[in-house]
Design a protein around this motif. Structure first.
Motif, PDB file in Angstrom:
ATOM      1  N   GLY A  42       0.885  -1.398  -0.100  1.00 34.18           N
ATOM      2  CA  GLY A  42      -0.087  -0.010   0.069  1.00 34.18           C
ATOM      3  C   GLY A  42       0.775   1.382   0.061  1.00 34.18           C
ATOM      4  N   PHE A  43       0.213   2.311  -0.177  1.00 35.16           N
ATOM      5  CA  PHE A  43       1.046   3.768  -0.342  1.00 35.16           C
ATOM      6  C   PHE A  43       1.625   4.111   0.980  1.00 35.16           C
ATOM      7  N   ASP A  44       0.948   3.992   2.224  1.00 30.94           N
ATOM      8  CA  ASP A  44       1.708   4.358   3.379  1.00 30.94           C
ATOM      9  C   ASP A  44       2.900   3.193   3.644  1.00 30.94           C
ATOM     10  N   GLN A  45       2.818   1.906   3.389  1.00 33.20           N
ATOM     11  CA  GLN A  45       4.082   1.170   3.563  1.00 33.20           C
ATOM     12  C   GLN A  45       5.005   1.291   2.395  1.00 33.20           C
ATOM     13  N   PHE A  46       4.676   1.974   1.519  1.00 30.18           N
ATOM     14  CA  PHE A  46       5.874   2.347   0.492  1.00 30.18           C
ATOM     15  C   PHE A  46       6.522   3.486   1.070  1.00 30.18           C
ATOM     16  N   LYS A  47       5.800   4.398   1.575  1.00 30.55           N
ATOM     17  CA  LYS A  47       6.437   5.478   2.279  1.00 30.55           C
ATOM     18  C   LYS A  47       7.450   5.059   3.461  1.00 30.55           C
ATOM     19  N   THR A  48       6.997   4.212   4.073  1.00 30.54           N
ATOM     20  CA  THR A  48       7.901   3.560   5.422  1.00 30.54           C
ATOM     21  C   THR A  48       8.796   3.078   4.758  1.00 30.54           C
ATOM     22  N   LEU A  49       8.891   2.206   3.758  1.00 29.31           N
ATOM     23  CA  LEU A  49      10.010   1.620   3.175  1.00 29.31           C
ATOM     24  C   LEU A  49      10.961   2.484   2.555  1.00 29.31           C
ATOM     25  N   THR A  50      10.285   3.756   2.066  1.00 31.21           N
ATOM     26  CA  THR A  50      11.201   4.856   1.147  1.00 31.21           C
ATOM     27  C   THR A  50      11.978   5.314   2.398  1.00 31.21           C
ATOM     28  N   CYS A  51      11.666   5.537   3.495  1.00 31.65           N
ATOM     29  CA  CYS A  51      12.208   6.089   4.669  1.00 31.65           C
ATOM     30  C   CYS A  51      13.555   5.463   5.130  1.00 31.65           C
ATOM     31  N   SER A  52      13.119   3.770   5.182  1.00 30.67           N
ATOM     32  CA  SER A  52      14.316   2.957   5.673  1.00 30.67           C
ATOM     33  C   SER A  52      15.327   2.853   4.602  1.00 30.67           C
ATOM     34  N   PHE A  53      14.861   2.870   3.555  1.00 33.97           N
ATOM     35  CA  PHE A  53      15.732   2.721   2.381  1.00 33.97           C
ATOM     36  C   PHE A  53      16.633   3.932   2.065  1.00 33.97           C
ATOM     37  N   LEU A  54      16.256   5.304   2.249  1.00 31.24           N
ATOM     38  CA  LEU A  54      16.879   6.321   2.027  1.00 31.24           C
ATOM     39  C   LEU A  54      17.729   6.692   3.199  1.00 31.24           C
ATOM     40  N   ASN A  55      17.488   5.861   4.512  1.00 35.05           N
ATOM     41  CA  ASN A  55      18.041   6.325   5.957  1.00 35.05           C
ATOM     42  C   ASN A  55      17.815   7.494   6.249  1.00 35.05           C
ATOM     43  N   ILE A  56      16.430   7.925   6.356  1.00 37.12           N
ATOM     44  CA  ILE A  56      16.079   9.313   6.621  1.00 37.12           C
ATOM     45  C   ILE A  56      14.740   9.179   7.938  1.00 37.12           C
ATOM     46  N   GLN A  57      14.892  10.089   8.912  1.00 33.84           N
ATOM     47  CA  GLN A  57      14.022   9.943   9.978  1.00 33.84           C
ATOM     48  C   GLN A  57      12.704   9.883   9.607  1.00 33.84           C
ATOM     49  N   PRO A  58      11.861   9.096   9.803  1.00 29.77           N
ATOM     50  CA  PRO A  58      10.424   8.860   9.550  1.00 29.77           C
ATOM     51  C   PRO A  58       9.594  10.236   9.954  1.00 29.77           C
TER      52      PRO A  58
END
Length: 380
Positions: free
Chosen positions: A217-233
């Protein structure tokens, strides 16, 4: 989906106090003063309006057109009623100082209210970086698709996904029933390779929906993006609809550049075909220079792109909420930054001299107004 049409997505925006009205001569002078302050300093934080209302996470459609009725234009409120920003001058490199001068002079020449845009420039060779409103959120429109594509190509590099894998196009994933690229319909199995290609080149919404739904889903994609880019959620990014800031997109650009010839080679090639004569490439001297992923929906007009020549490779992010007239702003800022790094090919002073006063601000309702944004200044 149409290359020449707007990209529509869920628009969650913040409140700008007061209604728009025609500026007086005093107001225009004050606009210039604020633009100068914005370009050289830093507000303490981005402020979210207490009237803000959360909207659905998954962007529903990109089909709605920008119409004059929807985007009736008039001048903004006189800014004398706004609180004065707290300006913080940060140490700058010569590169940052020059970009700051160009942006400052551009805002002054355009008489453009700096609250309506964000700029982030990263020179990959020197790692010099200039930011303006980079931490503040704007409607992402289709720029989120660059993050989605970046994440997928990383998963492919890790052998967790294959380009030849096929994903079923379920009816719940379609954008108002649209086929992918006008070819793949509900019930078809579509190769990941095709989904990524059409999502980047033609900003195909249904292709994007299939891809992020397969991530949860869209929200899970954004969570994964933060993890991948190593940025603070950030809760504003994770929970409040299709928002993005220039920092996130620059982090995405940095990741792409780090593996430009391997993991992201195909993504960059596709970006060279995406809206090659609009957005950053709109001005005649700039056509076909920038590889980019664009996005537009109602008052949002955005682009993130690359110039990857050997001497001064850089990324550029520009986010605006200026309506259709914002495309000229994107084009002029892109030309200014390119001229800064390529004075032998393009003259910044000529671009500044030709820039016309910006007069067409969009009209916002009480529940759908632009962000009150801050100027970050330059950072390393």
């Amino acid at each position: 989906m149409n290359q020449h049409g707007p990209d529509s997505h869920n628009n969650t925006k913040f409140n700008l106090n007061g209604n728009s009205m025609k500026q007086s001569k005093i107001g225009r002078r004050l606009s210039v003063l604020l633009a100068l302050a914005l370009a050289s300093g830093t507000f303490s934080s981005c402020q979210k309006s207490s009237e803000h209302k959360a909207r659905p996470l998954v962007p529903p459609t990109e089909k709605r057109k920008l119409t004059m009725a929807k985007n009736e234009l008039k001048l903004p409120q006189t800014i004398s009623t706004l609180p004065a920003p707290a300006v913080v001058i940060s140490p700058q490199t010569a590169d940052q100082e020059e970009i700051s001068r160009l942006i400052r002079q551009y805002l002054e020449k355009k008489q453009l209210d700096g609250r309506h845009l964000a700029v982030d420039v990263l020179n990959f060779r020197t790692q010099s970086r200039y930011t303006f409103n980079s931490s503040c959120y704007f409607t992402a429109a289709s720029t989120y698709k660059l993050c989605l594509a970046t994440l997928y190509y990383d998963l492919i590099a890790q052998s967790k996904v294959a380009l030849s894998d096929t994903y079923l196009l379920d009816a719940s994933m379609t954008d108002e029933g649209e086929a992918v690229a006008g070819t793949y319909k509900t019930g078809d199995s579509i190769p990941v390779r095709e989904l990524l290609k059409h999502m980047v080149i033609s900003s195909d919404n249904t292709a994007a929906h299939v891809l992020f739904q397969h991530l949860g889903g869209f929200d899970q994609f954004k969570t994964l993006t933060c993890s991948f880019l190593n940025i603070q959620p950030d809760q504003a990014y994770l929970q409040e609809g299709n928002l993005i800031n220039a920092q996130i997109l620059t982090a995405c650009a940095r990741a792409i550049y780090s593996a430009a010839q391997t993991t992201y080679k195909q993504l960059l090639e596709d970006m060279t075909q995406a809206q090659t004569s609009r957005y950053f490439n709109l001005l005649p001297p700039m056509q076909h220079i920038m590889a980019q992923k664009y996005g537009s929906f109602e008052n949002a007009m955005n682009s993130v792109g690359f110039s990857l020549d050997a001497n001064n490779p850089f990324s550029l992010v520009v986010l605006t909420d200026l309506g259709p007239a914002g495309e000229q702003v994107l084009a002029e800022i892109a030309a200014l930054i390119y001229a800064h790094y390529h004075p032998d090919k393009l003259q910044a002073e000529q671009i500044l001299a030709q820039a016309e006063v910006f007069r067409n601000y969009p009209v916002y309702t009480a529940e759908d107004q632009p962000a009150v944004v801050n100027a970050d200044g330059a950072d390393n």
